[in-house]
Scaffold this active site. Structure first.
Site, PDB file in Angstrom:
ATOM      1  N   THR A 176       0.866  -1.186   0.000  1.00 35.29           N
ATOM      2  CA  THR A 176       0.000   0.000   0.000  1.00 35.29           C
ATOM      3  C   THR A 176       0.900   1.232   0.000  1.00 35.29           C
ATOM      4  OG1 THR A 176      -0.091  -0.012   2.396  1.00 35.29           O
ATOM      5  CG2 THR A 176      -1.880  -1.133   1.258  1.00 35.29           C
ATOM      6  N   GLU A 320      -5.607  -3.467  -1.822  1.00 38.80           N
ATOM      7  CA  GLU A 320      -6.102  -4.750  -1.330  1.00 38.80           C
ATOM      8  C   GLU A 320      -7.192  -5.344  -2.221  1.00 38.80           C
ATOM      9  OE1 GLU A 320      -5.590  -1.975   0.269  1.00 38.80           O
ATOM     10  OE2 GLU A 320      -5.095  -2.241   2.380  1.00 38.80           O
ATOM     11  N   LYS A 428     -14.943  13.925  13.281  1.00 40.68           N
ATOM     12  CA  LYS A 428     -15.946  13.632  14.306  1.00 40.68           C
ATOM     13  C   LYS A 428     -16.113  14.862  15.173  1.00 40.68           C
ATOM     14  CE  LYS A 428     -14.168   9.358  13.274  1.00 40.68           C
ATOM     15  NZ  LYS A 428     -12.801   9.044  12.878  1.00 40.68           N
ATOM     16  N   TRP A 433     -20.788  13.297  12.309  1.00 41.57           N
ATOM     17  CA  TRP A 433     -19.730  13.082  11.332  1.00 41.57           C
ATOM     18  C   TRP A 433     -19.796  14.162  10.265  1.00 41.57           C
ATOM     19  CZ3 TRP A 433     -20.030   7.139   9.930  1.00 41.57           C
ATOM     20  CH2 TRP A 433     -19.548   6.402  11.025  1.00 41.57           C
TER      21      TRP A 433
HETATM   22  P1  ADP Z   1      -3.097   4.040   0.232  1.00 41.74           P
HETATM   23  O1  ADP Z   1      -4.164   3.451   1.144  1.00 41.74           O
HETATM   24  O2  ADP Z   1      -1.770   3.888   0.819  1.00 41.74           O
HETATM   25  O3  ADP Z   1      -3.421   5.419  -0.282  1.00 41.74           O
HETATM   26  P2  ADP Z   1      -4.311   2.796  -2.001  1.00 41.74           P
HETATM   27  O4  ADP Z   1      -3.979   3.302  -3.338  1.00 41.74           O
HETATM   28  O5  ADP Z   1      -4.567   1.359  -1.860  1.00 41.74           O
HETATM   29  O6  ADP Z   1      -3.131   3.154  -1.070  1.00 41.74           O
HETATM   30  O7  ADP Z   1      -5.542   3.633  -1.460  1.00 41.74           O
HETATM   31  C1  ADP Z   1      -6.856   3.148  -1.434  1.00 41.74           C
HETATM   32  C2  ADP Z   1      -7.748   4.160  -0.786  1.00 41.74           C
HETATM   33  O8  ADP Z   1      -7.828   5.348  -1.587  1.00 41.74           O
HETATM   34  C3  ADP Z   1      -9.188   3.702  -0.650  1.00 41.74           C
HETATM   35  O9  ADP Z   1      -9.366   2.902   0.493  1.00 41.74           O
HETATM   36  C4  ADP Z   1      -9.928   5.034  -0.559  1.00 41.74           C
HETATM   37  O10 ADP Z   1      -9.867   5.582   0.743  1.00 41.74           O
HETATM   38  C5  ADP Z   1      -9.127   5.922  -1.485  1.00 41.74           C
HETATM   39  N1  ADP Z   1      -9.758   5.957  -2.821  1.00 41.74           N
HETATM   40  C6  ADP Z   1      -9.435   5.231  -3.906  1.00 41.74           C
HETATM   41  N2  ADP Z   1     -10.216   5.545  -4.958  1.00 41.74           N
HETATM   42  C7  ADP Z   1     -11.082   6.490  -4.520  1.00 41.74           C
HETATM   43  C8  ADP Z   1     -12.161   7.208  -5.127  1.00 41.74           C
HETATM   44  N3  ADP Z   1     -12.492   7.029  -6.389  1.00 41.74           N
HETATM   45  N4  ADP Z   1     -12.833   8.087  -4.354  1.00 41.74           N
HETATM   46  C9  ADP Z   1     -12.497   8.288  -3.065  1.00 41.74           C
HETATM   47  N5  ADP Z   1     -11.488   7.649  -2.440  1.00 41.74           N
HETATM   48  C10 ADP Z   1     -10.793   6.757  -3.151  1.00 41.74           C
END
Ligand code: ADP
Length: 532
Positions: A176, A320, A428, A433
């Site tokens: 990640t 993931e 929060k 929220w």
């Molecule tokens: P990291 O968690 O380290 O940034 P990732 O690329 O796996 O690496 O990030 C995934 C996260 O990015 C998701 O769990 C979400 O919070 C956010 N995310 C991904 N795509 C979108 C989207 N289209 N809109 C909003 N949030 C997004």
């Protein structure tokens, strides 16, 4: 028949039926052009060379590379020979780089020469690496104890027999990107990759096909460029790779020259490209601008669709989840709505793609799809991770058979997901929220605003209160009061940020996402300590 779903089928199919399809790879010195057929030969040579270096089934091979031809060769050679392709985010800190290479136990590294300083700095800390291959334009001499990728290809046999593999065996490993915490490893099976690639070709998702020319702007280390290079090779789409440090001008040149039909990147990339397109209006063939990785402001979709005439598609996913989870396509009956109403749907994360099962959960209970009730997104499906690589189990994201994403959303009765925040970004305030993403969207709708980020900062009375950071467009001015007034029609007073700070830029993560962790840390005492 129970034939295994493996990466080799994608490779064999692409090299058999799309032999003459083109691959364009941008280099600092110009572009190289090749075909799927020619790559096929080099992929087998690379596999022979890696075998000679001692790589066996199950071994990890790390890539520290740009989106280029050699990286595409590694994408197929490593999994097809039964090894594991570990794509490494070279923008991580040295500490994280060293950690992920040791944690993965990489046996061989393939490194672009222009990125060598990052690896040179940590070389002595690497415990498992026995060979390093260097790619990219060759300088006069290479560092000690490294091998030249091109020499290895030239001297290795093109007669490599790829083994029959179990579809559940691992083919890839990504960590990640550490937006919220230290990097964690996610292992992908051949089966997961196969089914995910097939899904990218469905008309209901991206509809990738042999009619397309694909430009993956998203780095090939970021969740395998969202799986697009694998799917494009299988489905016969021409592949255009942007190479080292592409700037918006380079991307615009490639889009135009290669008649790209589908490109994919994070919103900040699309924002930069839009700026370039406004400066230099250019006719393009783009049938789809795909944006994912973080929430996309409605104003950006409007700019592409209304001003630039380019259809825009919003998708959501995570490391993931391979990553594709949802895409925001309109349904026929939505076309009767006004464009503003359509925009709300297009800026949502959309509905899950076929193959995945979705549940919204709060306190262990399922939350109904009312469009108002928020819960955590939970998923099941063949390309969703069931844990982290070599993890002690402390942080297992799977509970009761569901993968818990840590993303909070509401869902409309039709199943459209509206992501409010990551649990860590949700503000929060006094038991209520507040969605930072919603506020950012509203601020970015103001014509003078280029970018806006909102974070929750500790507050003595309300636990947390929103604090906004705004970057103005070049040559534009606006007062705090005007920005507050622009929020008034949609937000109650208690939902407004307590303050708006004008900043030259919003800090970004290594893959171009807002780094809210850094802002929260820097402004931790903003509401608790009297300001000077
Ligand atoms: P990291 O968690 O380290 O940034 P990732 O690329 O796996 O690496 O990030 C995934 C996260 O990015 C998701 O769990 C979400 O919070 C956010 N995310 C991904 N795509 C979108 C989207 N289209 N809109 C909003 N949030 C997004």
């Amino acid at each position: 028949m129970n034939t295994p779903l493996t990466t080799r089928h994608l490779f064999d199919y692409g090299t058999t039926y799309f032999r003459s399809q083109g691959i364009v790879s941008r280099q600092a010195s110009g572009a190289t052009r090749t075909t799927f057929g020619e790559i096929g030969d080099r992929v087998r040579r690379l596999a022979s060379g890696l075998r000679a270096l001692g790589v066996r089934q199950g071994d990890r091979v790390g890539t520290v590379m740009w989106n280029d031809q050699a990286h595409l060769e590694s994408y197929f050679a490593i999994p097809c020979m039964g090894a594991v392709l570990h794509t490494i985010n070279f923008r991580m800190t040295s500490e994280h780089l060293s950690h992920v290479i040791n944690h993965a136990g990489d046996r061989v590294l393939i490194v672009d020469r222009s990125l060598w300083p990052q690896i040179a700095a940590i070389r002595e800390t690497l415990k498992t690496v026995t060979a390093i291959l260097l790619t990219g334009p060759a300088p006069g001499s290479d560092p000690d104890r490294t091998l030249d990728y091109e020499t290895l290809i030239a001297e290795s046999s093109p007669e490599f027999a790829f083994p029959d593999l179990d579809e559940d065996s691992p083919m890839g490993l990504c960590y990640t990107s550490a937006t919220t915490g230290p990097p964690k490893g996610v292992l992908y099976s051949h089966r997961a990759l196969y089914l995910h690639s097939m899904t990218l070709g469905l008309a209901n998702t991206l509809g990738l096909s042999a009619d397309d020319t694909l430009l993956p702007i998203v780095p090939m280390f970021h969740v395998n460029a969202w799986g697009l290079p694998f799917a494009a090779f299988w489905l016969g789409a021409k592949i255009v790779l942007p190479g080292p440090s592409p700037h918006p001008e380079d991307l615009l040149d490639l889009l135009q020259r290669e008649k790209v039909t589908l490109a994919a990147g994070v919103p900040t990339v699309w924002l930069g490209l839009a700026r370039e397109l406004m400066k230099r209006p250019t006719p393009l063939n783009l049938r789809l601008a795909v944006s994912g990785g973080s929430a996309v402001p409605q104003s950006l979709i409007r700019l592409y669709e209304e001003t630039l005439g380019i259809p825009f598609l919003h998708a959501y996913g995570m490391t993931e989840t391979s990553p594709l989870v949802t895409v925001a396509r309109l349904r026929p009956h939505h076309r009767e709505l006004s464009y503003d109403e359509q925009l709300t749907i297009k800026a949502s994360q959309g509905i899950p793609v076929p193959g995945l099962t979705f549940r919204l959960e709060r306190d262990g209970q399922e939350v109904s799809w009312t469009g108002n009730d928020a819960g955590e997104i939970c998923l099941k499906g063949p390309w969703i991770a069931d844990g982290y690589y070599r993890d002690q189990g402390s942080s297992t994201p799977v509970r009761d058979g569901w993968f818990h994403t840590g993303d909070v959303a509401t869902v409309t009765a039709e199943g459209y997901v509206h992501l409010l925040d990551r649990t860590t970004d949700l503000i929060k305030s006094g038991g209520e929220w507040i969605s930072s993403v919603d506020l950012e969207n509203a601020l970015m709708a103001h014509p003078a605003v280029f970018e806006a980020a909102v974070v929750g900062v500790p507050h003595p009375v309300w636990d947390e209160r929103p604090l906004a950071f705004v970057v103005l467009k070049d040559g534009c001015e606006v007062s705090k009061e005007e920005l507050f007034a622009s929020l008034a029609p949609r937000y109650a007073r208690w939902q407004w940020p307590d303050d708006i700070l004008f900043v030259p830029e919003v800090p970004k993560s290594s893959v171009g996402k807002f780094l809210k962790r850094a802002l929260r840390e820097q402004y931790r005492t903003y509401f608790t300590n009297p300001r000077e």
